[in-house]
Scaffold this motif. Structure first.
Motif, short mmCIF file in Angstrom:
data_model
loop_
_atom_site.label_atom_id
_atom_site.label_comp_id
_atom_site.label_asym_id
_atom_site.label_seq_id
_atom_site.Cartn_x
_atom_site.Cartn_y
_atom_site.Cartn_z
N UNK A 94 77.47 50.48 5.75
CA UNK A 94 77.03 50.52 7.42
C UNK A 94 75.65 51.39 7.31
N UNK A 95 76.66 53.09 7.40
CA UNK A 95 75.69 53.47 8.13
C UNK A 95 74.58 53.77 6.91
N UNK A 96 74.34 53.67 5.94
CA UNK A 96 73.12 54.50 5.18
C UNK A 96 72.40 52.63 5.40
N UNK A 97 72.80 51.52 5.92
CA UNK A 97 71.60 50.50 5.91
C UNK A 97 71.51 50.71 7.35
N UNK A 98 71.86 51.08 8.06
CA UNK A 98 71.13 51.40 9.67
C UNK A 98 70.69 52.10 9.22
N UNK A 99 70.81 53.99 8.64
CA UNK A 99 69.38 54.49 8.14
C UNK A 99 67.95 54.33 7.61
N UNK A 100 68.69 53.51 6.64
CA UNK A 100 67.42 52.55 5.66
C UNK A 100 66.14 51.64 7.25
N UNK A 101 67.40 51.22 7.48
CA UNK A 101 66.74 50.05 8.64
C UNK A 101 66.08 50.81 9.20
N UNK A 102 66.54 52.06 10.13
CA UNK A 102 66.10 52.36 11.18
C UNK A 102 64.60 53.47 11.00
N UNK A 103 64.79 53.59 9.63
CA UNK A 103 63.15 54.23 8.64
C UNK A 103 61.90 53.02 8.47
N UNK A 104 62.26 51.99 8.86
CA UNK A 104 61.37 51.23 8.46
C UNK A 104 59.99 51.40 9.45
N UNK A 105 59.05 50.82 9.32
CA UNK A 105 58.33 50.39 10.37
C UNK A 105 57.51 49.74 10.13
N UNK A 106 57.16 48.81 10.88
CA UNK A 106 57.28 49.28 12.31
C UNK A 106 58.80 49.14 12.40
N UNK A 107 59.55 50.36 13.22
CA UNK A 107 61.34 50.61 13.53
C UNK A 107 61.61 49.39 14.77
N UNK A 108 63.08 48.42 13.93
CA UNK A 108 63.34 48.12 14.69
C UNK A 108 64.86 48.43 15.86
N UNK A 109 64.83 48.46 16.98
CA UNK A 109 65.63 48.85 17.62
C UNK A 109 67.16 47.70 16.92
N UNK A 110 68.14 48.90 16.77
CA UNK A 110 69.67 48.08 15.89
C UNK A 110 70.30 48.50 16.29
N UNK A 111 71.30 47.53 16.36
CA UNK A 111 72.33 47.39 17.29
C UNK A 111 73.78 46.86 16.92
N UNK A 112 74.48 46.58 16.90
CA UNK A 112 76.13 46.27 16.42
C UNK A 112 76.66 45.87 17.25
N UNK A 113 77.20 44.72 17.14
CA UNK A 113 78.79 44.21 17.72
C UNK A 113 79.85 44.27 16.25
N UNK A 114 81.32 45.34 17.19
CA UNK A 114 81.86 45.62 16.43
C UNK A 114 83.51 44.82 17.67
N UNK A 115 84.41 45.17 16.56
CA UNK A 115 86.33 45.35 17.64
C UNK A 115 85.97 46.44 17.49
N UNK A 116 85.67 47.36 17.22
CA UNK A 116 85.35 48.84 17.86
C UNK A 116 87.04 49.37 16.85
N UNK A 117 87.61 49.18 15.31
CA UNK A 117 88.39 49.81 15.91
C UNK A 117 87.66 50.42 13.78
N UNK A 118 88.02 51.33 14.12
CA UNK A 118 87.17 52.91 13.04
C UNK A 118 86.28 53.08 13.67
N UNK A 119 85.80 52.84 15.46
CA UNK A 119 84.67 53.25 16.16
C UNK A 119 84.70 55.17 15.83
N UNK A 120 85.63 55.28 16.25
CA UNK A 120 86.46 56.58 16.69
C UNK A 120 86.34 57.88 15.36
N UNK A 121 86.13 57.18 13.98
CA UNK A 121 85.96 58.41 13.03
C UNK A 121 83.98 57.48 13.11
#
Ligand code: SAM
Ligand code: SF4
Length: 329
Positions: free
Chosen positions: A77-104
Motif C-alpha cells: 500500500x505505501x509504495x502504491x500511494x508513493x508512486x501515485x503521489x509522484x504522478x503528474x498531475x498529482x491526484x489527491x489521494x485518500x484511503x477508506x479503512x477500518x483503522x486496524x493497523x493504522x497505529x503502525x
C-alpha cells in the motif's frame, strides 16, 4: 474525460486493493464462506499504478481513493500511494479503512503522500463493536484513529452505518465523541450490498431518522444544496459550526444525478456504479499488451454504459453479484 451519456463527468476514482478483510461487518460480509479472489487475478502493484496513471493523465481523474476489502491488508500500500503521489498531475489521494493497523502505518502513509483518510467506526462500545463486526478490535480502531490524527491526516472523517436495534441509539453519542476529537462524522444509510443479501428496506435506519436523533441533542443547520455539489454527503453545521456532520442517504436521498465516480476492482474490472450489474474487464487487455490509449478507450466506453440512477427504487432491482467488500466501497 470520462463522460457518460447523461453528461456526468467522472473525476473521482475508487480503487479496491483487496477483497479480503480482518472484520466481518454484518452489513457487508457473512461470518464465513465468502470466496476470495484468486491471487493471480488481483492486479499487481505495477498494474494498479499504471491504471491510476492512465486515469489521471488520459482521463481527467483528480481524486483517487484506495479502498477494499481492507486496504491496509495490502502489503504494497505505501509504495502504491508513493508512486501515485509522484504522478503528474498529482491526484489527491485518500484511503477508506477500518483503522486496524493504522497505529503502525499512519505516519508512513502520510509520508508516502496520502492526503486524507476515512476510518469506519460504528459504535463507541466494544461489545456492540463485536456484535457488528464479529471481532474484538474496537481498541485497535480507536488507536488507529488517534495515530492518523497525530500523523496529520486531516480532515479525518469517520464513517458510520447504523443498524436497527444494534447501534441506532448511538447517533448523538457518536457525534459528541467526534466533536470532542475533531473528527468529521458521516452516517451512511445501509445499502443492499451485503454478500448474504440480507438487506431489508424496512429495517434500514433512514437519513431522516438519523437527523432526527442528532437534533435531539444538537442544533443542525443545513449547509445547502450548492455546497453538496457532487459530494454524496448532505452536510449540517453542528451548533452553528464550524464542526459539521454528514449524512449519506444513498437509498432515500440519492445523489446519482451529480455522481462523479468511477471504480476499479482489485481484479481489474471497471464499474461505472456501485450498483451496476455489469463490469468491463481491463485486466485482460492490460495483460495482453494493450497500449495506454487502448485502455483509456475501453474505460471511456465502460462509462458510456452508466445508467441514470442506481435502480434501488425499481421493484425489479437486483443486487449486484459482488458484495461491497469486492466492489470497493
Ligand atoms: N474496510 C474498509 C472500511 O470498512 O472502511 C473499506 C471498505 S468498506 C466496504 C467501505 C465503507 O463501506 C465502510 O465505511 C463501510 O461501513 C461501508 N459499507 C460496507 N457495507 C455497507 C453497506 N451494506 N451499506 C452501507 N455502507 C456499507
Ligand atoms: Fe471489512 Fe470494511 Fe466490509 Fe467491515 S465494511 S467487513 S471492515 S470491508
Amino acid at each position: 474525460m470520462l463522460i457518460d451519456t447523461y453528461g456526468r463527468v467522472a473525476t473521482d476514482l475508487r480503487v479496491s486493493l483487496t477483497d479480503r478483510c480482518n472484520l466481518r461487518c454484518t452489513y457487508c460480509m457473512p461470518e464465513e464462506g465468502l470466496q476470495w479472489l484468486a491471487k493471480p487475478d488481483l492486479l499487481t502493484d505495477d498494474e494498479i499504478v499504471r491504471m491510476v496513471r492512465i486515469a489521471v493523465t488520459d482521463l481527467g481523474v483528480t481524486e483517487v481513493r484506495f479502498t477494499g476489502g481492507e486496504p491496509l491488508l495490502r502489503p504494497g500500500l505505501a509504495g502504491i500511494v508513493e508512486r501515485c503521489a509522484a504522478l503528474d498531475p498529482r491526484p489527491r489521494l485518500s484511503l477508506t479503512t477500518n483503522g486496524i493497523g493504522l497505529r503502525r502505518t499512519a505516519a508512513a502513509l502520510r509520508a508516502a503522500g496520502l492526503d486524507r483518510i476515512n476510518v469506519s467506526l460504528d459504535t463507541l462500545r466494544p461489545d456492540v463493536f463485536h456484535t457488528l463486526t464479529r471481532r474484538d478490535r474496537h481498541s485497535d480502531v480507536i488507536e488507529g484513529l488517534a495515530a492518523a490524527s497525530a500523523a496529520g491526516l486531516a480532515p479525518l472523517k469517520v464513517n458510520t452505518v447504523l443498524m436497527r436495534g444494534v447501534n441506532d441509539n448511538e447517533a448523538a453519542d457518536l457525534l459528541g465523541w467526534a466533536l470532542e476529537h475533531g473528527y468529521e462524522l458521516r452516517f451512511i444509510e445501509q445499502m443492499p450490498l451485503d454478500a448474504q443479501h440480507g438487506w431489508q428496506r424496512g429495517d434500514m435506519v433512514t437519513a431522516d431518522e438519523i437527523i432526527g436523533s442528532l437534533r435531539s441533542r444538537f442544533t443542525l443547520t443545513p449547509e445547502g444544496e450548492s455546497v453538496r455539489g457532487s459530494a454524496p454527503a448532505e452536510r449540517w453545521l453542528v451548533d452553528g459550526g464550524p464542526a459539521r456532520v454528514g449524512v449519506i442517504g444513498s437509498v432515500t436521498r440519492p445523489f446519482c444525478r451529480a455522481c462523479d465516480r468511477t471504480r476499479l476492482t482489485a481484479d481489474g474490472q471497471v464499474r461505472n456504479c456501485l450498483f451496476a450489474r455489469e463490469e468491463s474487464d481491463l485486466r485482460g487487455p492490460l495483460r495482453s499488451g494493450a497500449s495506454d490509449a487502448e485502455i483509456a478507450g475501453l474505460w471511456r466506453a465502460a462509462m458510456l454504459g452508466k445508467k441514470a440512477g442506481s435502480g434501488l427504487d425499481d421493484p425489479a432491482f437486483l443486487q449486484p453479484d459482488r458484495p461491497m467488500s469486492a466492489i470497493g466501497g
